[in-house]
Scaffold this active site. Structure first.
Site, PDB file in Angstrom:
ATOM      1  N   HIS B 234       0.802  -1.215   0.000  1.00  0.00           N
ATOM      2  CA  HIS B 234       0.000   0.000   0.000  1.00  0.00           C
ATOM      3  C   HIS B 234       0.836   1.266   0.000  1.00  0.00           C
ATOM      4  CE1 HIS B 234      -3.522   2.327  -0.275  1.00  0.00           C
ATOM      5  NE2 HIS B 234      -2.867   3.178   0.492  1.00  0.00           N
ATOM      6  N   TYR B 238       1.484   5.276  -2.557  1.00  0.00           N
ATOM      7  CA  TYR B 238       1.718   6.690  -2.252  1.00  0.00           C
ATOM      8  C   TYR B 238       3.095   7.123  -2.701  1.00  0.00           C
ATOM      9  CZ  TYR B 238      -2.783   6.825  -0.310  1.00  0.00           C
ATOM     10  OH  TYR B 238      -4.139   6.769  -0.219  1.00  0.00           O
ATOM     11  N   HIS B 385      -9.774   0.609 -11.308  1.00  0.00           N
ATOM     12  CA  HIS B 385      -9.470   1.629 -10.309  1.00  0.00           C
ATOM     13  C   HIS B 385      -8.038   2.137 -10.445  1.00  0.00           C
ATOM     14  CE1 HIS B 385      -8.533   3.464  -6.472  1.00  0.00           C
ATOM     15  NE2 HIS B 385      -7.625   2.523  -6.260  1.00  0.00           N
ATOM     16  N   PHE B 386      -7.061   1.200 -10.471  1.00  0.00           N
ATOM     17  CA  PHE B 386      -5.705   1.747 -10.384  1.00  0.00           C
ATOM     18  C   PHE B 386      -5.159   2.228 -11.726  1.00  0.00           C
ATOM     19  CE2 PHE B 386      -4.629  -2.930 -10.071  1.00  0.00           C
ATOM     20  CZ  PHE B 386      -4.033  -3.050 -11.302  1.00  0.00           C
ATOM     21  N   HIS B 387      -5.842   1.959 -12.827  1.00  0.00           N
ATOM     22  CA  HIS B 387      -5.418   2.658 -14.038  1.00  0.00           C
ATOM     23  C   HIS B 387      -5.850   4.125 -13.995  1.00  0.00           C
ATOM     24  CE1 HIS B 387      -4.467  -1.300 -15.740  1.00  0.00           C
ATOM     25  NE2 HIS B 387      -3.634  -0.637 -16.492  1.00  0.00           N
ATOM     26  N   ARG B 448      -9.859 -10.360 -12.844  1.00  0.00           N
ATOM     27  CA  ARG B 448      -8.656  -9.768 -13.416  1.00  0.00           C
ATOM     28  C   ARG B 448      -7.613 -10.870 -13.590  1.00  0.00           C
ATOM     29  NH1 ARG B 448      -5.449  -6.930  -8.386  1.00  0.00           N
ATOM     30  NH2 ARG B 448      -3.885  -6.635 -10.008  1.00  0.00           N
ATOM     31  N   ARG B 449      -6.461 -10.540 -14.097  1.00  0.00           N
ATOM     32  CA  ARG B 449      -5.311 -11.436 -14.172  1.00  0.00           C
ATOM     33  C   ARG B 449      -5.611 -12.769 -14.829  1.00  0.00           C
ATOM     34  NH1 ARG B 449      -1.999 -10.954  -8.503  1.00  0.00           N
ATOM     35  NH2 ARG B 449      -0.802  -9.200  -9.216  1.00  0.00           N
TER      36      ARG B 449
HETATM   37  C1  HEM Z   1      -1.003   1.569 -22.896  1.00  0.00           C
HETATM   38  C2  HEM Z   1      -1.552   1.718 -21.742  1.00  0.00           C
HETATM   39  C3  HEM Z   1      -2.077   0.577 -20.892  1.00  0.00           C
HETATM   40  C4  HEM Z   1      -2.892  -0.472 -21.247  1.00  0.00           C
HETATM   41  C5  HEM Z   1      -3.515  -0.749 -22.589  1.00  0.00           C
HETATM   42  C6  HEM Z   1      -3.058  -1.280 -20.060  1.00  0.00           C
HETATM   43  C7  HEM Z   1      -3.838  -2.432 -20.002  1.00  0.00           C
HETATM   44  C8  HEM Z   1      -3.942  -3.258 -18.902  1.00  0.00           C
HETATM   45  C9  HEM Z   1      -4.837  -4.371 -18.785  1.00  0.00           C
HETATM   46  C10 HEM Z   1      -5.844  -4.806 -19.835  1.00  0.00           C
HETATM   47  C11 HEM Z   1      -4.616  -4.945 -17.574  1.00  0.00           C
HETATM   48  C12 HEM Z   1      -5.379  -6.111 -16.972  1.00  0.00           C
HETATM   49  C13 HEM Z   1      -4.760  -7.403 -17.241  1.00  0.00           C
HETATM   50  C14 HEM Z   1      -5.419  -8.508 -16.452  1.00  0.00           C
HETATM   51  O1  HEM Z   1      -5.681  -8.364 -15.249  1.00  0.00           O
HETATM   52  O2  HEM Z   1      -5.653  -9.565 -17.052  1.00  0.00           O
HETATM   53  C15 HEM Z   1      -3.562  -4.208 -16.935  1.00  0.00           C
HETATM   54  C16 HEM Z   1      -3.035  -4.489 -15.692  1.00  0.00           C
HETATM   55  C17 HEM Z   1      -2.173  -3.652 -15.010  1.00  0.00           C
HETATM   56  N1  HEM Z   1      -1.715  -2.409 -15.426  1.00  0.00           N
HETATM   57 FE1  HEM Z   1      -2.020  -1.586 -17.224  1.00  0.00          FE
HETATM   58  N2  HEM Z   1      -2.365  -0.729 -19.041  1.00  0.00           N
HETATM   59  C18 HEM Z   1      -1.749   0.413 -19.503  1.00  0.00           C
HETATM   60  C19 HEM Z   1      -0.960   1.297 -18.783  1.00  0.00           C
HETATM   61  C20 HEM Z   1      -0.612   1.125 -17.470  1.00  0.00           C
HETATM   62  C21 HEM Z   1       0.132   2.087 -16.693  1.00  0.00           C
HETATM   63  C22 HEM Z   1       0.612   3.439 -17.205  1.00  0.00           C
HETATM   64  C23 HEM Z   1       0.304   1.532 -15.465  1.00  0.00           C
HETATM   65  C24 HEM Z   1       0.996   2.098 -14.256  1.00  0.00           C
HETATM   66  C25 HEM Z   1       1.863   3.041 -14.251  1.00  0.00           C
HETATM   67  C26 HEM Z   1      -0.313   0.209 -15.486  1.00  0.00           C
HETATM   68  C27 HEM Z   1      -0.304  -0.671 -14.431  1.00  0.00           C
HETATM   69  C28 HEM Z   1      -0.910  -1.902 -14.430  1.00  0.00           C
HETATM   70  C29 HEM Z   1      -0.833  -2.840 -13.346  1.00  0.00           C
HETATM   71  C30 HEM Z   1      -0.064  -2.670 -12.043  1.00  0.00           C
HETATM   72  C31 HEM Z   1      -1.616  -3.947 -13.711  1.00  0.00           C
HETATM   73  C32 HEM Z   1      -1.880  -5.191 -12.869  1.00  0.00           C
HETATM   74  C33 HEM Z   1      -0.922  -6.266 -13.154  1.00  0.00           C
HETATM   75  C34 HEM Z   1      -1.282  -7.505 -12.387  1.00  0.00           C
HETATM   76  O3  HEM Z   1      -2.460  -7.788 -12.189  1.00  0.00           O
HETATM   77  O4  HEM Z   1      -0.341  -8.180 -11.942  1.00  0.00           O
HETATM   78  N3  HEM Z   1      -0.871   0.007 -16.704  1.00  0.00           N
HETATM   79  N4  HEM Z   1      -3.176  -3.168 -17.762  1.00  0.00           N
HETATM   80 CU   LIG Z   2      -3.913  -0.109  -0.708  1.00  0.00          CU
END
Ligand code: HEM
Ligand SMILES: [Cu+2]
Ligand SMILES: [Cu+2]
Lengths: 168, 596, 71
Positions: B234, B238, B385-387, B448-449
């Site tokens: 968490h 921040y 949420h976190f996007h 997710r995931r």
């Molecule tokens: C081109 C831009 C982006 C696209 C298209 C994108 C798309 C996605 C998608 C579809 C997922 C879900 C995958 C799943 O749970 O099956 C994901 C997970 C995630 N994204 Fe992005 N994202 C983008 C940019 C970013 C940025 C800028 C960040 C943070 C700075 C970010 C951080 C994350 C994180 C932490 C996860 C979770 C990974 C996990 O579950 O282990 N994403 N993203």
């Molecule tokens: Cu938290």
């Protein structure tokens, strides 16, 4: 230190909002019996010894009270046992879920019956089961490269059609 | 329009420090580009719009996306920005540039080792894999190099913090009666928070996961390492956010044409973050068996109070921007909005990021409510949420900040401001689509995931619209985001071709109400660190104690589950690995040479 | 700065304002669906919403050029 009039007002409102949230959540957790929270009531066990466990060795549903059932469920790469889980309608079912290998999730789709499944821990959740029907169960925690195939089914059957015990 | 005030730029005054900042940004943007590519692959794959990798490789992609974006991109940008902020606000060069170079090198080597270990997951023949996602929950086990790289990276960040504290001490010796400048204040409180937060992940990696992956210990306690991860997990959010806050508090008001409203209140906000960020991590474990409800309840209450500093920030930022607008001649209840420099991508980017942060804060409150969390836990709602938060409030602010800062680091103008404006607007629109689709899908229970959220035995039922339609929305949104990322990177790359110009420097005005009339105790770092530690101990001693008491430091037994698919002989593996790491390092070295 | 640094109006603001408005209009359908249980077909909603937004943009543009001729 000078604090602007509006700033003070905003501060007050913010605090009020926060206290409001805490109160709502507290009420939701304590005041509504719809679902119990996951806590630390479950046992701990060695995931490698699951096959010898009296309940998890042969997972399934048991009648434990007038209209109360206990469902023992094992999650493992990449399935749930038993599958389907069959329970009678209009009963209270307590699920005991554990893992034989890695961390999994157990979620009855479209409901808030939802828990993490952690090897070594037994998750305990009690659910009011109403109408007959079929509900999907998904593993919602990544558990290896076959994770996307990990699903199960919860079958709620009318009480008179329920044949008791395992429906495997 | 991007012409500066004619003052000397940061690079004119501190060429060596500027080079460090540029290099850190460079690593950040490489990670960002790769991460965005993986992001769009995920968006197309999981919605079944376009699948060109096998589903088993999806998790390699997802691990890389998570690690590259939220560990490498955000944190490299952070150290670059913080180095700039420390040097600029103390107005003194680093004490010893070799140390500064050393931590940047350590962080880079750690990231490359971890990154390459993850990417080798695509090459089955090598037999090395780290498809454990960025949360690396045991007993899934990555290759030891994954954990080792992380450890090296962490040590790098610790030295960076020490470097900045050293600058503070040196500055303080010469200015014993001055208040700490606001930017330096942000850096110092943030790094204190980081030291406390990383205790959790450092213990998990160094005492348990790394020795376990090397075969030195047989078992780990999965609940314990998971809890230690969230002890860190968490506050790290921040940590990502603080660079954005630094920009919102100190740069945004200036771009808007005014100055920060209140410096003392800003200090209060950052102290609150230091105190409250860590004792809340258990809110990620509301659904974990083996943790008592009462501990979850405490975490929930602390979390709600953590809303306070962000609510105060909303006020200050809006007030400062309004002040700027009125300085520029804006009038009326809302009419002042029209007087703002909306053509400036730095300004618009930060404003849109702030707007999305408000939406993200709202969905965050839902996550934080324990009982509602049961509906959305581990559904697509959570990435939705976190996007909005890290993926937009942080990432878009960083891009916008780069538009403002980059010319001052290179003495070259930005290639194109209209393209910059288009870029931030496309990010905003794309994120609105993707995040909306994710939130709604999550409410329908779509997890997710997962590579294929299409199941054999049942269908997800929808309250309105259809799953197919949400999938299209998600895929279009993800594609727009990818395009926006490319526009950003291309704009920067082309800027490198601009001729050098002088006079691009910008100054930052002091706050309307300065620090002098605020209590000095605000600047007492020792005191705040001590209180923060006490709060952490209160929140964590009992739950951690209970976990260890229940099933021991090393858990109740159970095997390790390495994610490695094919096992070659150790020698072959080592050889291939050294070759590929060596090649990558050489590449990175070459490029860093150029950008310097 | 080229031009007047204290320029009151920026057409950048119109662009950004419209994008924000478009997102709000887009989210409106979600609000209708999730909060009020009204299922509006996307095939109808999005074209209509788009037409309205484009209409507004055109109108705004026309009004502004009239305004600037007078001013
Ligand atoms: C081109 C831009 C982006 C696209 C298209 C994108 C798309 C996605 C998608 C579809 C997922 C879900 C995958 C799943 O749970 O099956 C994901 C997970 C995630 N994204 Fe992005 N994202 C983008 C940019 C970013 C940025 C800028 C960040 C943070 C700075 C970010 C951080 C994350 C994180 C932490 C996860 C979770 C990974 C996990 O579950 O282990 N994403 N993203
Ligand atoms: Cu938290
Ligand atoms: Cu799974």
């Amino acid at each position: 230190m000078h604090i602007h009039q509006y700033e003070k007002l905003w501060l007050g409102l913010s605090l009020l909002l926060i206290v409001g949230f805490v109160a709502t959540v507290t009420y939701g957790a304590v005041g509504t019996p719809a679902i119990s929270m996951i806590g630390d009531d479950g046992d701990t066990l060695n995931p490698n010894a699951i096959d010898d466990h009296p309940e998890f060795g042969d997972p399934g549903v048991e009648k434990v009270g007038e209209s109360e059932y206990a469902a023992y469920v094992v999650a493992r790469q990449f399935m749930f046992q038993p599958d389907p889980i069959v329970v009678p309608a209009n009963t209270t079912v307590t699920f005991y879920v554990t893992s034989a290998d890695v961390i999994h999730g157990f979620s009855v789709v479209g409901t808030n019956a939802n828990t993490m499944v952690i090897p070594g821990e037994v998750a305990e959740l009690t659910v009011e089961i109403n109408d007959p029907g079929e509900y999907g169960i998904v593993c919602h925690e990544y558990c290896g490269n076959g994770h996307h195939g990990m699903e199960g089914l919860l079958k709620v059957v009318p009480a008179d059609e329920y044949d008791g015990g395992d429906a495997e | 329009m991007s012409t500066g005030s004619g003052a000397a730029t940061f690079v004119d005054r501190y060429p060596e420090e500027a080079s460090i900042v540029r290099q850190a940004f460079f690593v950040a943007f490489v990670a960002f580009g790769l991460g965005a590519l993986f992001g769009v692959i995920q968006a197309l794959h999981r919605t079944d719009i376009l699948r060109f990798i096998p589903s088993t490789d999806y998790y390699t992609v997802l691990t890389a996306h998570g690690v590259l974006l939220v560990i490498v991109f955000t944190i490299f940008f952070l150290v670059g920005l913080f180095q700039w902020a420390i040097t600029r606000s103390f107005d003194r060069p680093v004490e010893d540039i070799r140390i500064t170079k050393a931590w940047l090198a350590l962080m880079s080597v750690g990231s490359v080792v971890t990154g390459v270990t993850i990417l080798l997951g695509f090459v089955d023949e090598v037999g090395i894999s780290a498809d454990v996602l960025f949360t690396f929950y045991a007993p899934l086990q990555a290759h030891p190099l994954f954990y080792a790289g992380l450890a090296v990276f962490l040590v790098g960040t610790w030295i960076a913090g020490a470097d900045w504290f050293r600058s503070w001490l040196a500055w303080n010796a010469e200015h014993p009666d001055d208040r700490i400048p606001l930017q330096a204040f942000v850096v110092l409180t943030t790094m204190l928070m980081w030291y406390i937060a990383t205790i959790g992940v450092a213990v998990a990696v160094l005492f348990f996961l790394l020795p376990w992956s090397l075969g030195l210990i047989e078992t780990v306690n999965p609940l314990l390492t998971r809890t230690l991860f969230w002890f860190f997990g968490h506050p790290v959010v921040y940590f990502w956010l603080m660079p954005a806050y630094l920009l919102w508090y100190t740069v945004l008001p200036k771009i808007a044409g005014g100055r920060l409203f209140s410096d003392p209140l800003a200090r209060v906000v950052f102290v609150l973050f230091l105190l409250l960020s860590t004792p809340v991590g258990i809110h990620h474990q509301y659904l974990d068996p083996g943790i008592a409800e009462s501990f979850k309840f405490i975490a929930m209450t602390n979390t709600m109070f953590l809303l306070l500093p962000s609510l105060l920030t909303a006020f200050t930022v809006v007030a400062s921007v309004e002040h700027g607008a009125r300085q520029r001649g804006g009038t009326g209840l809302f009419g002042w909005l029209r007087a703002l420099p909306w053509r400036d991508p730095a300004f618009t980017g930060m404003m849109l990021a702030g707007l999305m942060f408000a939406a993200g804060g709202f969905s965050g409150m839902i996550n934080a409510g324990m009982n509602i969390n049961y509906l959305v836990h581990n559904t697509l709602w959570v990435p939705g949420h976190f996007h909005l938060t890290v993926g937009t409030a942080v990432a878009l602010t960083m891009m916008a900040g780069t538009y403002w800062l980059w010319p001052q680091l290179t003495n070259r103008r930005l290639y194109s401001r209209p393209i910059g404006l288009l870029q931030v607007v496309v990010w905003f629109g794309g994120m609105a689509l993707m995040s909306n689709a994710m939130h709604v899908s999550g409410l329908y229970g779509i997890p997710r995931r997962t590579a294929e959220p299409q199941y054999q035995g049942f269908d997800f039922s929808t309250a309105f619209g259809s799953v197919a339609e949400l999938n299209v929305q998600l895929a279009i949104g993800g594609t727009l985001l990818f395009v926006s990322a490319l526009l950003f990177l291309a704009n920067l790359a082309f800027s490198w071709g601009n001729p050098t110009t002088s006079g691009l420097g910008q100054t930052l005005p002091p706050a309307l109400s300065g620090p002098d009339d605020s209590p000095r105790v605000l600047d007492n770092m020792r005191l705040w660190a001590a209180i923060a530690l006490v709060l952490v101990a209160l929140a964590y001693a009992l739950p951690l104690g209970a976990i260890v008491a229940d099933s021991g430091l090393f858990g109740p037994g159970g095997d390790a589950y390495p994610v490695t698919v094919v096992l070659n002989s150790v020698a072959v593996t080592a050889e291939r690995l050294t070759a590929s790491v060596g090649a990558t390092l050489a590449d990175v070295g070459g490029v860093l040479e150029v950008i310097r | 700065m080229t031009g007047n640094p204290l320029r009151i109006e920026t057409s950048g603001g119109v662009l950004v304002g419209f994008v924000v408005l478009a997102v709000v209009v887009f989210e409106l359908r979600t609000v209708l669906g999730m909060l009020f249980g009204i299922d509006v077909s996307g095939v109808v909603y999005f074209p209509v919403a788009l037409a309205v937004l484009v209409g507004l943009l055109v109108a705004e543009n026309a009004l502004r050029s009239v305004g600037s001729k007078e001013g």
